[in-house]
Design a protein around this motif. Sequence first.
Motif, PDB file in Angstrom:
ATOM      1  N   LEU A   1      45.790  17.084  74.166  1.00 33.58           N
ATOM      2  CA  LEU A   1      46.263  17.944  75.246  1.00 33.58           C
ATOM      3  C   LEU A   1      45.258  19.045  75.586  1.00 33.58           C
ATOM      4  N   LYS A   2      44.050  18.927  75.036  1.00 28.35           N
ATOM      5  CA  LYS A   2      42.955  19.862  75.314  1.00 28.35           C
ATOM      6  C   LYS A   2      43.207  21.264  74.763  1.00 28.35           C
ATOM      7  N   LYS A   3      43.990  21.342  73.692  1.00 32.11           N
ATOM      8  CA  LYS A   3      44.215  22.634  73.053  1.00 32.11           C
ATOM      9  C   LYS A   3      43.060  22.937  72.090  1.00 32.11           C
ATOM     10  N   ASN A   4      42.703  24.194  72.004  1.00 29.17           N
ATOM     11  CA  ASN A   4      41.603  24.611  71.144  1.00 29.17           C
ATOM     12  C   ASN A   4      42.090  24.745  69.701  1.00 29.17           C
ATOM     13  N   VAL A   5      42.179  23.616  68.988  1.00 28.00           N
ATOM     14  CA  VAL A   5      42.724  23.638  67.625  1.00 28.00           C
ATOM     15  C   VAL A   5      41.820  22.924  66.625  1.00 28.00           C
ATOM     16  N   ARG A   6      40.573  22.612  67.003  1.00 27.39           N
ATOM     17  CA  ARG A   6      39.725  21.889  66.048  1.00 27.39           C
ATOM     18  C   ARG A   6      39.426  22.728  64.816  1.00 27.39           C
ATOM     19  N   TRP A   7      39.532  24.040  64.929  1.00 27.27           N
ATOM     20  CA  TRP A   7      39.350  24.922  63.779  1.00 27.27           C
ATOM     21  C   TRP A   7      40.375  24.634  62.677  1.00 27.27           C
ATOM     22  N   LEU A   8      41.479  23.960  63.029  1.00 27.65           N
ATOM     23  CA  LEU A   8      42.517  23.640  62.058  1.00 27.65           C
ATOM     24  C   LEU A   8      42.178  22.387  61.242  1.00 27.65           C
ATOM     25  N   GLY A   9      41.181  21.619  61.689  1.00 22.17           N
ATOM     26  CA  GLY A   9      40.905  20.314  61.092  1.00 22.17           C
ATOM     27  C   GLY A   9      40.639  20.350  59.606  1.00 22.17           C
ATOM     28  N   LEU A  10      39.783  21.254  59.135  1.00 19.73           N
ATOM     29  CA  LEU A  10      39.424  21.296  57.720  1.00 19.73           C
ATOM     30  C   LEU A  10      40.639  21.610  56.852  1.00 19.73           C
ATOM     31  N   ILE A  11      41.427  22.594  57.264  1.00 21.63           N
ATOM     32  CA  ILE A  11      42.624  22.952  56.499  1.00 21.63           C
ATOM     33  C   ILE A  11      43.612  21.789  56.488  1.00 21.63           C
ATOM     34  N   LEU A  12      43.796  21.143  57.632  1.00 25.11           N
ATOM     35  CA  LEU A  12      44.744  20.036  57.743  1.00 25.11           C
ATOM     36  C   LEU A  12      44.348  18.881  56.839  1.00 25.11           C
ATOM     37  N   VAL A  13      43.101  18.445  56.932  1.00 18.92           N
ATOM     38  CA  VAL A  13      42.656  17.304  56.138  1.00 18.92           C
ATOM     39  C   VAL A  13      42.734  17.618  54.645  1.00 18.92           C
ATOM     40  N   THR A  14      42.402  18.852  54.266  1.00 15.92           N
ATOM     41  CA  THR A  14      42.470  19.248  52.854  1.00 15.92           C
ATOM     42  C   THR A  14      43.895  19.159  52.321  1.00 15.92           C
ATOM     43  N   THR A  15      44.848  19.697  53.056  1.00 22.55           N
ATOM     44  CA  THR A  15      46.232  19.674  52.597  1.00 22.55           C
ATOM     45  C   THR A  15      46.838  18.272  52.662  1.00 22.55           C
ATOM     46  N   VAL A  16      46.402  17.466  53.623  1.00 24.56           N
ATOM     47  CA  VAL A  16      46.878  16.075  53.690  1.00 24.56           C
ATOM     48  C   VAL A  16      46.414  15.312  52.456  1.00 24.56           C
ATOM     49  N   LEU A  17      45.147  15.509  52.061  1.00 26.43           N
ATOM     50  CA  LEU A  17      44.651  14.865  50.843  1.00 26.43           C
ATOM     51  C   LEU A  17      45.426  15.338  49.618  1.00 26.43           C
ATOM     52  N   LEU A  18      45.753  16.621  49.577  1.00 29.03           N
ATOM     53  CA  LEU A  18      46.547  17.153  48.468  1.00 29.03           C
ATOM     54  C   LEU A  18      47.937  16.534  48.464  1.00 29.03           C
TER      55      LEU A  18
END
Length: 363
Positions: free
Chosen positions: A166-183
């Motif tokens: 949706l073109k929202k500026n949220v790529r800064w969330l990627g590292l935190i998201l992937v880390t917690t998903v792996l956890l």
Amino acid sequence: MTTLLAAATNESLADLSNKLVYASMAVYTLAFLAHITEWVFGSRSKVGRTAAALTASKAAAGAAPAVQVRQKGGGTAVLDKPEVVTRSASGSRDVPDGPGAAGGTEQGDLYGRIAVSLTVLGFLIEAGGVVARAMSVQRAPWGNMYEFSVTFSTVAVGAYLLLLALKKNVRWLGLILVTTVLLDLGIATTWLYTDSDQLVPALHSYWLWIHVSTAIFCGAVFYIGAAGAVLYLFRDSYESHLEAGRTVGKFRSSVLERLPSAASLDKFSYRINAAVFPLWTFTIVAGAIWAGDAWGRYWGWDPKEVWSFVTWVAYACYLHARATAGWKGRKAAYLALFAFACWIWNYYGVNILLSGKHSYAGV
């Protein structure tokens, strides 16, 4: 013969589901490394936008707006109106958003796009694992904590990718998201894994699809809102230090100056939580209706019911606090994190440590 063939097929699908979940973890690990690389290359850019903006804002705070005078052809003086900067909320700073994890560098942006592509691939593989699990048991794949956890992380990643689409500026969330998903997947596959099996009679209802699916979706979106609140607290502290003229460490400055402004993060977290709160209300109502159908009562003070309601009250208080001038900003962010902590406790703590009618979810 037909029964044996069906059993063998179901076992094969369950094995496929497990392999797909592990494969998604491998892909998410690559996405994690790509995001790390994005942040590393982004640190090489010298943006300094936040400090400059705060310095200019502070310098102009006590000065009267300048009036520019220009001469027209006939010598008539014309007073130009000064540019007026409006603020989005009382007490917010006039600070621009950071350039993102890539820091405006081409190499950083390249690795960021690679990370997003790997995240999409990991999401598709993990979603395939959820579907295979559902086919192996021929029901909704949400009958125990393992299935719930895998589906939860799938929905969280899907919500993040939807925001990007949706073109929202949220790529800064990627590292935190992937880390917690792996956890989350690590805990699910190591400690919460349960062989695929049929449900207890009380769960054989179409309400399973309605109630549990909305609970998973709400939790995944609440998680994204909580991540925004955490980053808001760090960014707000960083801006406060700069505004007060204090020295900020190089590493801390390099990371935090690339995030959206504190005002933007605060608004992001609020909008996410406000958007999903009505659905959480529906989740509780749907659960009560299902309880009435399965157990003959709508409310029985079961630990899961109590903590679901406590979570609802906490988020309701947060939304009310946002409408109260004295509770905006950091106080509201702390309340949002407390509400999400209630949701986490309702999932892990209640399911593992407390017993009740929901204990059949088991590990």
